[in-house]
Design a protein around this motif. Structure first.
Motif, mmCIF file in Angstrom:
data_model
loop_
_atom_site.group_PDB
_atom_site.id
_atom_site.type_symbol
_atom_site.label_atom_id
_atom_site.label_comp_id
_atom_site.label_asym_id
_atom_site.label_seq_id
_atom_site.Cartn_x
_atom_site.Cartn_y
_atom_site.Cartn_z
ATOM 1 N N GLY A 120 0.654 -1.507 0.029
ATOM 2 C CA GLY A 120 -0.024 -0.098 -0.115
ATOM 3 C C GLY A 120 0.878 1.320 0.026
ATOM 4 O O GLY A 120 0.310 2.247 0.671
ATOM 5 N N ARG A 123 -0.893 4.052 -1.830
ATOM 6 C CA ARG A 123 -1.933 4.878 -1.228
ATOM 7 C C ARG A 123 -1.986 4.668 0.186
ATOM 8 O O ARG A 123 -2.404 3.600 0.798
ATOM 9 C CB ARG A 123 -3.240 4.462 -1.882
ATOM 10 N N GLU A 125 -3.348 5.566 2.900
ATOM 11 C CA GLU A 125 -4.325 5.606 3.803
ATOM 12 C C GLU A 125 -5.414 4.599 3.009
ATOM 13 O O GLU A 125 -6.654 4.388 3.566
ATOM 14 C CB GLU A 125 -5.196 6.853 3.647
ATOM 15 N N GLY A 126 -5.175 3.607 2.181
ATOM 16 C CA GLY A 126 -6.075 2.949 1.551
ATOM 17 C C GLY A 126 -6.227 1.524 2.330
ATOM 18 O O GLY A 126 -5.533 1.402 3.289
ATOM 19 N N ARG A 127 -6.876 0.646 1.892
ATOM 20 C CA ARG A 127 -7.304 -0.347 2.674
ATOM 21 C C ARG A 127 -6.025 -1.399 2.646
ATOM 22 O O ARG A 127 -5.760 -2.181 3.594
ATOM 23 C CB ARG A 127 -8.467 -1.049 2.217
ATOM 24 N N ARG A 128 -5.613 -1.431 1.459
ATOM 25 C CA ARG A 128 -4.215 -2.316 1.255
ATOM 26 C C ARG A 128 -3.177 -1.904 2.369
ATOM 27 O O ARG A 128 -2.619 -2.746 2.857
ATOM 28 C CB ARG A 128 -4.150 -2.731 -0.145
ATOM 29 N N ARG A 130 -3.534 -0.409 4.979
ATOM 30 C CA ARG A 130 -3.848 -0.576 6.499
ATOM 31 C C ARG A 130 -3.853 -1.766 6.643
ATOM 32 O O ARG A 130 -3.267 -2.385 7.940
ATOM 33 C CB ARG A 130 -5.297 -0.075 6.788
ATOM 34 N N ALA A 131 -4.138 -2.873 5.909
ATOM 35 C CA ALA A 131 -4.126 -4.267 5.963
ATOM 36 C C ALA A 131 -2.603 -4.678 6.250
ATOM 37 O O ALA A 131 -2.204 -5.569 7.143
ATOM 38 C CB ALA A 131 -4.809 -5.010 4.944
ATOM 39 N N ARG A 133 -0.024 -2.715 7.071
ATOM 40 C CA ARG A 133 0.388 -2.230 8.311
ATOM 41 C C ARG A 133 -0.027 -2.980 9.596
ATOM 42 O O ARG A 133 0.748 -3.376 10.512
ATOM 43 C CB ARG A 133 0.160 -0.793 8.600
#
Length: 316
Positions: A120, A123, A125-128, A130-131, A133
């Motif tokens: 990620g 991006r 702050e994207g979902r990928r 966050r996943a 991290r």
């Protein structure tokens, strides 16, 4: 580059000399009597005196250090008290097994850390992102000892997919495939924490480059997304080299728990057994070997860093 490499090698000499002082003093000053630990409290006085003389325990500490360092510089690390064999003969095969385990774990660290960090980076702050991290934070926070026990309980005991320990099947003798089968669980257990750290550091470095003026300039020139990513990965590679080198050094010296739990006959398990038996020559030789490997890995990483980063070459 030659001048830089020569300077790093010269700086390694006092570092290793200081390591020898710390190693010898720390082992020699550990509470307890190695003679009693090996022979037992009821041993005859003659046997105790012979062993103490053989270990040089009657001489002053600086004299003992000088003798030990002189012999170590000539490749003689002494004789193991418990095994009655030269320490170098015991450390050679154990080092090979540790290098095999650390190499397999390091391959997982670099592959998984790079992919997870880049997941990620574009991006943050994207979902990928966050996943990624979340997975890396979980990997860093998981205790290595508990993870190893969990892997044994699930994949060795419950599912019986992998063996619980050792390097090969005792009945069939095994081959390369069998050794790789035994290598999976200890490599995963050893790689988990370094993988999480590598993913976080590389992800942050790649994200910084992707959002820098360099990436904007490459996009403005009309380069495709794959080409921009390739250039950005190249610019983020020094961070990957640095964290990767540190994690490789960590794997070489930090797999004691993994080797002990999985009965892997490496340097870590050998040192654990030597500490239990109060085998001072073996402990000193093993720790010295790990320290030399640590310094050597750092020299290689610094040299590779200078080759990749032209800014560092210009500062030499």
């Amino acid at each position: 580059m030659r001048r830089y490499l020569l300077r790093r090698l010269l700086l390694a000499v006092p570092t290793l000399l200081g390591v020898t002082v710390v190693v010898f003093a720390a082992v020699a000053l550990v509470p307890g009597d190695p003679v009693t630990a090996f022979l037992g409290p009821g041993a005859p006085a003659e046997a105790r005196e012979r062993l103490a003389e053989r270990l040089g325990l009657g001489e002053p500490l600086p004299v003992r250090y000088g003798h030990w360092l002189w012999h170590a510089l000539h490749g003689d690390l002494g004789v193991s008290v418990s095994a009655q064999r030269p320490v170098a003969d015991l450390l050679g095969p154990a080092l090979g097994q540790t290098l095999l385990l650390a190499g397999a774990a390091f391959l997982l660290v670099i592959t998984g850390g790079t992919l997870l960090g880049a997941l990620g980076a574009g991006r943050p702050e994207g979902r990928r992102a966050r996943a990624g991290r979340a997975v890396s934070t979980l990997a860093v926070s998981a205790p290595q000892y508990s993870v190893a026990l969990l892997l044994i309980a699930v994949f060795a005991v419950a599912l019986r997919w992998f063996p619980a320990g050792g390097t090969r099947d005792l009945f069939t003798g095994g081959g390369t495939a069998d050794q790789l089968h035994h290598l999976v669980l200890p490599a995963v257990a050893a790689a988990l924490v370094p993988l999480g750290l590598t993913a976080r550091v590389f992800g942050a470095a790649l994200s910084s480059v992707l959002h820098s003026d360099l990436a904007d300039g490459l996009r403005a020139r009309g380069l495709r997304r794959a080409a921009v990513l390739r250039h950005c990965v190249h610019n983020a590679s020094p961070a990957l080299l640095t964290i990767g080198g540190l994690q490789l050094a960590y794997l070489l010296e930090g797999v004691v728990f993994v080797e002990t739990l999985f009965a892997w006959p490496g340097v870590g398990r050998l040192l654990y057994d030597a500490l239990t038996a109060r085998d001072l020559p073996l402990v000193q030789g093993g720790v010295l070997l790990v320290a030399v490997a640590f310094v050597g890995v750092n020299i290689v990483v610094d040299t590779a860093h200078a080759l990749v980063d032209p800014r560092l070459r210009g500062a030499l």
